[in-house]
Write an enzyme that holds these catalytic residues in place. Sequence first.
Site, PDB file in Angstrom:
ATOM      1  N   HIS A  10       1.478  64.241  71.467  1.00  0.00           N
ATOM      2  CA  HIS A  10       1.077  64.108  70.067  1.00  0.00           C
ATOM      3  C   HIS A  10      -0.124  64.983  69.725  1.00  0.00           C
ATOM      4  CE1 HIS A  10       1.281  62.499  66.163  1.00  0.00           C
ATOM      5  NE2 HIS A  10       1.675  61.272  66.450  1.00  0.00           N
TER       6      HIS A  10
ATOM      7  N   ASP B   4       3.108  66.801  65.500  1.00  0.00           N
ATOM      8  CA  ASP B   4       3.332  65.444  64.992  1.00  0.00           C
ATOM      9  C   ASP B   4       4.801  65.032  65.110  1.00  0.00           C
ATOM     10  OD1 ASP B   4       0.635  65.232  64.321  1.00  0.00           O
ATOM     11  OD2 ASP B   4       0.977  66.175  62.366  1.00  0.00           O
TER      12      ASP B   4
END
Length: 434
Positions: free
Chosen positions: A408, A412
Site C-alpha cells: 500500500h 492505492d
Amino acid sequence: MLELTDIHMPHMGSVEFALLTEWLIKPGEEVNEGDALCEVSTDKVDTEVESPESGILISYVAAVEQEVPVGDVIARFAPAGSDPDQVARAIAAASVEQVGEEAGGGDAAVVPSTPATSPSPASGTPVAPAVAFEESKPPTDSLVLAASWFAPVNRPPEGARRGRLAAARDDVSAGELASKSGFLQSQKSALTVPAGYEDVAYTATEHTRLRRAIAKNLTESWNTAPQLTAQVDVDFSAVSVARAKLNRDRASRGEAKLSYLPFIAVALCRAIAEHPVVNATFTDTHLLQWQTVNLGIAVDTPDGLLVPVIRDAQSLSLAELSDAIARTSSALANGAGRPEDLAGGTITISNSGSVGGVVSTPILTKPQVASLGVPAIVRTPVARRSADGASELLTIRPIARLGLTFDHRAFDGAEALRALISVQKTLENWPSEG
C-alpha cells in the site's frame, strides 16, 4: 616458496550470505576450473560452488556450518603442477598456523624442510613412518601424510568426492589418517516449549534451513510492507474453449498440454504494460518501475516453497511461457535449481489453486510490490442477462477469484483493482482460436 591464491565465495544472485554445508575436496587434491569445491545453502536453494581456476587445495579458510558473506575467502590454492614437497609443507604450515590460532594465538611452529623417513625392515628402502597425532612435528614426505595433519577447520570432509591427489607417493589412505582429527558436529537448536505446555505430550521436528529462511523472509516482508489484497471474479469460459482447442493441436504433435497458468501469465504481462506501477520496488525515496517483467512462479517443492524467475516474460509467447514454467518447476523439484534462477523477480504469481485453494491472498516476495494469487477454478452458479436483456438466467461458469496482494506504500487499492480488471478483461475475452 609457493604463492597461494585466495578463493572467494562467489556472487549467487541477490544473496548476501551462504552457509557452507560440505567440502567436496581435500587439501592436497588437484582441482580443475569448473570442478565443484563445496556445497552451500542460501536462503533460496542449495547448490555447489565451482572452482574459478585450476590449482591444488592447500587449506580451507571457511568451515562447514559457517555462514560466509559473499566475497569472503573460503580456501587457498597453490598453482597446478607445483612441487609436491612444497605443497606438502604448505599444507602442514597452514594446519600448524590454524592450530596456533585456535590455541589463542602465538607464533606458528617451524615446519621442517626435509622429510622424515626410516628404513623398511623388509627392503631397506625409505618409507613414511607411522604418524601419531600427538607428535609435535607433522610429516612432510608425501601429500597424503601432510593432508592428514590439519586442524578441524582444515579437515577432509565426510563425503568428499571431487578432485584427485596431486602427488601421493604411498598407499596410505588420507581419509583414514584424517579421521583421527574428527569432524565438526552441527549443533542442534535448543527446543523451547511454550509456558504452560510442559506437561502436554508432543513430537518435535527441527526446522530445515529452507523452512527457517522462508519464515525469516516472510516475516520481514510482512513487517516491512503494509499489505492488502484486492480481488475480482474471473470467468474462464473463453480461456477454457481456447485451451481445449490448443491442447488438441498440441496432442496431435506430441506436445505437453497447456495448463491455465500460462494464460494468466500472459494476461498479467499485458496488464503490467498498462499499469507498470505494479511491476516495481518501493524505496524510501523512489518507486523503481522495472522495464522488464521477471515473473516469479511460486513452486511447491518437497523442500518448501521456492520462487523461480522467468526473465523477460513479457516477450514470451503463450507456448514459450508454458515451457519456461514447466522447465523451471521441474528443475527445482529435481534439486537442480541455482540461486541465480530465483533472483531478480519483479512480480510473482502464487498458484494455490494447484493444491485446491479457493481463495488466495499471498504475502509479498520482497522487494516486489505486488503478487497475483491464483486459486482453483470452480464451477460456480452465476447470474447472466438473457440475450434480449429482458431477464436474468442462472448459468454455471468456471470462476476463479484472482487476488492481487500489493504494497500500500507503492500505490492505492484503486490502482490494484484497475490492474486486476485488466487481467480479467484479457482472460474473459480470450480469442477462441487461441
